[in-house]
Design an enzyme around this catalytic site. Structure first.
Site, PDB file in Angstrom:
ATOM      1  CD  GLU A  63      35.738  44.472  32.804  1.00  0.00           C
ATOM      2  OE1 GLU A  63      35.448  45.108  33.839  1.00  0.00           O
ATOM      3  OE2 GLU A  63      35.790  43.238  32.771  1.00  0.00           O
ATOM      4  CD  GLU A  94      56.826  44.596  42.117  1.00  0.00           C
ATOM      5  OE1 GLU A  94      57.024  44.576  43.344  1.00  0.00           O
ATOM      6  OE2 GLU A  94      55.859  44.031  41.568  1.00  0.00           O
TER       7      GLU A  94
END
Length: 250
Positions: A63, A94
């Site tokens: 963004e 992960e």
């Protein structure tokens, strides 16, 4: 519970998040103040996370270019499992500690770069591995967790701990923990962009004019600042390419 009861209880829990973040402001401040001079020297900021945490890091990084007119290399979001993991769970991604640093290495990090590891539990191997190796290689390291005294905090120079308490759905860290992470990331990136001169007053004068809404917003900024008609302000904006450039033509 009825739907009304479910929503009320979720909202009651959400109301605790802002205070947890407020208590962490000194920790957030310390990290931002440490990152700022590095970015002024050309350093980059990397967010490293898995699952919800990784997605929120990628979201915040993505963004910044349209909002502040910066290259997409300034702040980079890295998620365990790569782009596929943005929409689908990638099994065991992960759990591989070495992979976090390997993914950072693809960007050829330097000593002026910074790494923020994001993990609600503070125990995610992928994130801890990235932070540990980054620190060994001279990068500045920080983290965002929702638990106190975690292995991730121990591995980091600067730790931010937003202690939001148990989730409404036990272990669902996309809820309060995710909300806290989003708030902290907003604070870090927005503060850095302001300190790096990407905002004037409270206005996004360097935003990219990527759609009609942003062109309209920029036009109105110029109207307010220069006393032009809407049509004059819009033409000036489109000719200059940004609010910042249009203002500096004066």
């Amino acid at each position: 519970m009825s739907v009304a009861e479910l929503l009320q209880h979720i909202n009651d829990e959400d109301a605790l998040v802002a205070e947890a973040v407020r208590k962490a402001i000194p920790q957030i401040q310390a990290l931002v103040e440490a990152i700022e001079p590095r970015m002024k020297r050309g350093g980059r900021l990397f967010y490293v996370g898995a699952g919800t945490s990784g997605r929120l890091g990628v979201l915040d990084a993505s963004e910044l270019p349209p909002t502040f007119g910066v290259p997409d290399t300034w702040v980079v979001g890295i998620i365990a499992g790569g782009e596929k993991a943005l929409r689908h769970a990638v099994e065991k991604a992960e759990d591989i500690a070495r992979k976090g640093w390997e993914d950072v290495l693809t960007y050829h990090p330097t000593a002026d770069d910074s790494v923020i590891g994001i993990a609600a539990s503070g125990t995610t191997p992928y994130v801890i591995g990235a932070v540990k190796e980054a620190r060994k290689n001279g990068l500045l390291t920080g983290c965002i967790t929702s638990n106190p005294n975690t292995p991730l905090a121990e591995a980091s120079e600067f730790s931010i701990e937003t202690i939001v308490g148990p989730e409404f759905v036990t272990g669902s860290s996309r809820m309060k923990s995710g909300t806290a992470q989003k708030m902290v990331l907003n604070m870090i990136s927005t503060s850095l962009m302001i300190r790096l001169g990407r905002v004037e007053g409270n206005r996004m004068v360097k935003m990219q004019l990527t759609n009609a809404k942003l062109v309209d917003r920029g036009t109105r900024m110029l109207q307010d600042s220069l006393g032009l008609s809407y049509e004059e302000a819009q033409q000036r904006l489109l000719d200059a390419g940004s609010v910042d450039k249009a203002l500096n033509e004066e």
